[in-house]
Design an enzyme around this catalytic site. Structure first.
Site, PDB file in Angstrom:
ATOM      1  N   LYS A 138      42.870  53.683  66.738  1.00  9.98           N
ATOM      2  CA  LYS A 138      43.930  53.229  65.832  1.00  9.98           C
ATOM      3  C   LYS A 138      43.864  51.716  65.742  1.00  9.98           C
ATOM      4  O   LYS A 138      43.357  51.058  66.660  1.00  9.98           O
ATOM      5  CB  LYS A 138      45.308  53.642  66.377  1.00  9.98           C
ATOM      6  CG  LYS A 138      46.351  53.786  65.307  1.00  9.98           C
ATOM      7  CD  LYS A 138      46.236  55.126  64.591  1.00  9.98           C
ATOM      8  CE  LYS A 138      47.237  55.255  63.475  1.00  9.98           C
ATOM      9  NZ  LYS A 138      47.253  56.631  62.949  1.00  9.98           N
TER      10      LYS A 138
HETATM   11  P1  NAD Z   1      53.723  55.352  54.213  1.00 10.29           P
HETATM   12  O1  NAD Z   1      53.746  53.887  54.465  1.00 10.29           O
HETATM   13  O2  NAD Z   1      53.040  55.878  53.006  1.00 10.29           O
HETATM   14  O3  NAD Z   1      55.228  55.915  54.184  1.00 10.29           O
HETATM   15  C1  NAD Z   1      56.133  55.726  55.238  1.00 10.29           C
HETATM   16  C2  NAD Z   1      57.503  56.180  54.777  1.00 10.29           C
HETATM   17  O4  NAD Z   1      58.412  56.070  55.872  1.00 10.29           O
HETATM   18  C3  NAD Z   1      58.081  55.333  53.649  1.00 10.29           C
HETATM   19  O5  NAD Z   1      58.823  56.161  52.770  1.00 10.29           O
HETATM   20  C4  NAD Z   1      59.017  54.369  54.395  1.00 10.29           C
HETATM   21  O6  NAD Z   1      60.068  53.866  53.566  1.00 10.29           O
HETATM   22  C5  NAD Z   1      59.538  55.279  55.489  1.00 10.29           C
HETATM   23  N1  NAD Z   1      60.031  54.541  56.659  1.00 10.29           N
HETATM   24  C6  NAD Z   1      59.477  53.455  57.259  1.00 10.29           C
HETATM   25  N2  NAD Z   1      60.236  53.053  58.284  1.00 10.29           N
HETATM   26  C7  NAD Z   1      61.287  53.921  58.337  1.00 10.29           C
HETATM   27  C8  NAD Z   1      62.416  54.034  59.174  1.00 10.29           C
HETATM   28  N3  NAD Z   1      62.644  53.149  60.149  1.00 10.29           N
HETATM   29  N4  NAD Z   1      63.269  55.062  58.955  1.00 10.29           N
HETATM   30  C9  NAD Z   1      63.049  55.947  57.960  1.00 10.29           C
HETATM   31  N5  NAD Z   1      62.006  55.875  57.127  1.00 10.29           N
HETATM   32  C10 NAD Z   1      61.141  54.874  57.318  1.00 10.29           C
HETATM   33  O7  NAD Z   1      53.137  56.008  55.543  1.00 10.29           O
HETATM   34  P2  NAD Z   1      52.485  57.454  55.710  1.00 10.29           P
HETATM   35  O8  NAD Z   1      51.017  57.315  55.552  1.00 10.29           O
HETATM   36  O9  NAD Z   1      53.249  58.440  54.900  1.00 10.29           O
HETATM   37  O10 NAD Z   1      52.735  57.707  57.267  1.00 10.29           O
HETATM   38  C11 NAD Z   1      53.953  58.261  57.758  1.00 10.29           C
HETATM   39  C12 NAD Z   1      53.715  58.819  59.141  1.00 10.29           C
HETATM   40  O11 NAD Z   1      52.682  59.805  59.079  1.00 10.29           O
HETATM   41  C13 NAD Z   1      53.233  57.812  60.201  1.00 10.29           C
HETATM   42  O12 NAD Z   1      53.734  58.216  61.450  1.00 10.29           O
HETATM   43  C14 NAD Z   1      51.722  57.978  60.170  1.00 10.29           C
HETATM   44  O13 NAD Z   1      51.128  57.563  61.382  1.00 10.29           O
HETATM   45  C15 NAD Z   1      51.635  59.472  59.992  1.00 10.29           C
HETATM   46  N6  NAD Z   1      50.361  59.975  59.451  1.00 10.29           N
HETATM   47  C16 NAD Z   1      49.868  59.525  58.268  1.00 10.29           C
HETATM   48  C17 NAD Z   1      48.683  60.065  57.784  1.00 10.29           C
HETATM   49  C18 NAD Z   1      48.114  59.690  56.446  1.00 10.29           C
HETATM   50  O14 NAD Z   1      47.123  60.315  56.019  1.00 10.29           O
HETATM   51  N7  NAD Z   1      48.690  58.742  55.729  1.00 10.29           N
HETATM   52  C19 NAD Z   1      47.995  61.033  58.524  1.00 10.29           C
HETATM   53  C20 NAD Z   1      48.536  61.477  59.730  1.00 10.29           C
HETATM   54  C21 NAD Z   1      49.720  60.940  60.171  1.00 10.29           C
END
Ligand code: NAD
Length: 421
Positions: free
Chosen positions: A108
């Protein structure tokens, strides 16, 4: 009210290893090995800002384990990124790639920054310099970054370009989640959200005996994971009753029009900006405690803790985010009979299609969307079936079963390779 203490995600991740190790007959030395990261790099670097100032940023790249293949994991841009968070996230990547049985390890990266307060040019400058600083660690055979919170296909394009400039030739396989025009894969953008819905369907059918048709779903976070999962839930006939972003959420017990919420997010950068009579405002805290069938935390870590776990009313939690549930909350949810489909399976769709993207880049070919979608669905269903099998065999919850499977595979690979020299 009880004072909230900042939860250290690394403590959560290490405790999970101890919980799973109790069910596995493993060499204690190898268990200690997987509690540590393999390689860590911290970089402090200058970036030219639009107003002529030079700002110093701090970034990290951490490889937790490379026993089963090259390290793999996203890059996060967030003010709160720190070493322990990146360590925990890299460890979860190792278990995740092992659970879905793709030939990668775990890594990461992250940069402490607030991209929302930076211009596009500043984000590009920061990305390029960060990649230059960590270039000795990454590469298609060693460590392949991908998008995570606040990074996207454009950022991946800058990463690919910077690395390719350093090498003197194009290296599309150094990063996944790229735009299609640069060797990105069809279906990568949707992969994580789609995978969440595939395993939600399996768990609802096979464990709780209900279908997604008419099921009430609440989704925290409406980014790449939450926003797309909400769309797939709606397509499967579920009613998405609440969605939030970092500022708060919208709620309609009869079901929201997901596309309308996402359009609002795209247009105004915040889903609350345009209140309509079709939805009520709701806080993130209230969203987690809503009466619903499926709760999908898809934002950040440590959202379900010992404080709100007793108040959660969902029948099932499907973890779109990494590490949204603390160890104490896990115990409470298990005692209350709430099924938790753990992150290391539930959100593995992203890394699975990242693997497809990498394979296509190395082989210089392109799979169709249908091929990607079929393979993704097959791998997610296989992962779920294997975890359910371990859970029933060992009489443990799904998270412990997933850890048993993932850690077991990594340690077995370590034993086969032996200790060098
Ligand atoms: P992103 O940046 O596209 O979206 C994050 C979302 O969470 C946004 O809507 C944001 O406003 C919201 N957010 C941020 N801080 C917040 C808080 N304190 N309270 C409530 N909402 C909050 O990110 P993403 O890619 O959707 O990732 C989200 C989660 O999924 C993370 O934990 C990431 O590690 C995990 N993840 C992402 C992927 C991927 O392919 N993008 C894959 C596996 C896991």
């Amino acid at each position: 009210m009880e004072k909230e203490k900042k939860i250290n995600s690394l403590d959560v991740a290490v405790k999970q290893v101890d919980i799973a190790a109790k069910h596995l007959n493993l060499n204690p030395g190898l268990v200690e090995k997987v509690k540590q990261t393999k390689r860590e790099l911290t970089v402090h670097f200058p970036v030219k800002m639009d107003d002529g100032r030079i700002e110093i940023f701090t970034g990290f790249r951490i490889q937790h384990n490379t026993t089963r293949g090259p390290a793999k994991g996203g890059i996060r841009y967030h003010p709160d990124v720190d070493l322990d968070e990146v360590r925990a996230l890299s460890m979860w990547m190792t278990w995740k790639t092992a659970v879905v049985n793709i030939p990668f390890g775990g890594a990461k990266g992250g940069v402490q920054c607030d991209p929302g307060a930076m211009s596009r040019q500043e984000v590009e400058n920061m990305t390029r310099r960060y990649i230059w600083e960590i270039a000795m660690m990454i590469g298609p055979d060693r460590d392949i970054p991908a998008p995570d919170v606040n990074t996207n296909p454009q950022v991946m394009a800058w990463i690919m370009d910077t690395y390719s400039m350093l090498k003197g030739y194009s290296v599309p396989g150094v990063v996944t989640g790229k735009p299609l025009e640069l060797g990105g894969s069809l279906g990568r953008h949707e992969a994580t959200g789609k995978g969440v819905v595939v395993v939600a369907q399996e768990a609802a059918n096979q464990i709780l005996g209900f279908s997604l048709e008419g099921a009430k779903v609440a989704v925290q976070g409406c980014g790449n994971v939450g926003g797309i999962a909400a769309q797939y839930f709606e397509r499967a006939g579920a009613k998405v009753i609440a969605i939030s972003d970092m500022y708060g959420g919208v709620f309609n017990p009869k079901g929201l029009d997901v596309q309308r919420v996402l359009d609002c997010r795209n247009q105004y950068a915040c889903i609350l900006d345009r209140k309509t009579p079709n939805w009520d405002e709701i806080s993130n805290r209230e969203l987690l405690e809503l009466e619903c069938d499926i709760l999908v935390p898809a934002a950040i870590e440590n959202q379900i803790t010992h404080q709100n776990a007793p108040k959660i009313k969902a029948k099932m939690i499907v973890e779109g985010a990494n590490g949204p549930t603390t160890n104490e909350a896990d115990d409470i949810l298990r005692d209350r009979g709430i099924v938790v489909v753990p992150d290391i399976l539930a959100n593995a769709g992203g890394v699975t299609v990242s693997y497809f993207e990498w394979v296509q880049n190395l082989q210089e070919l392109l799979w169709t969307e249908e091929e990607i979608s079929d393979r993704l669905t097959r791998i997610m269903k296989r992962g779920f079936a294997e975890i359910l099998g371990v859970s029933r065999r060992d009489k443990v919850d799904l998270r412990t079963a997933a850890l048993i499977l993932g850690i077991g595979r990594v340690v077995k690979a370590s034993e086969l390779r032996g200790i060098y020299p």
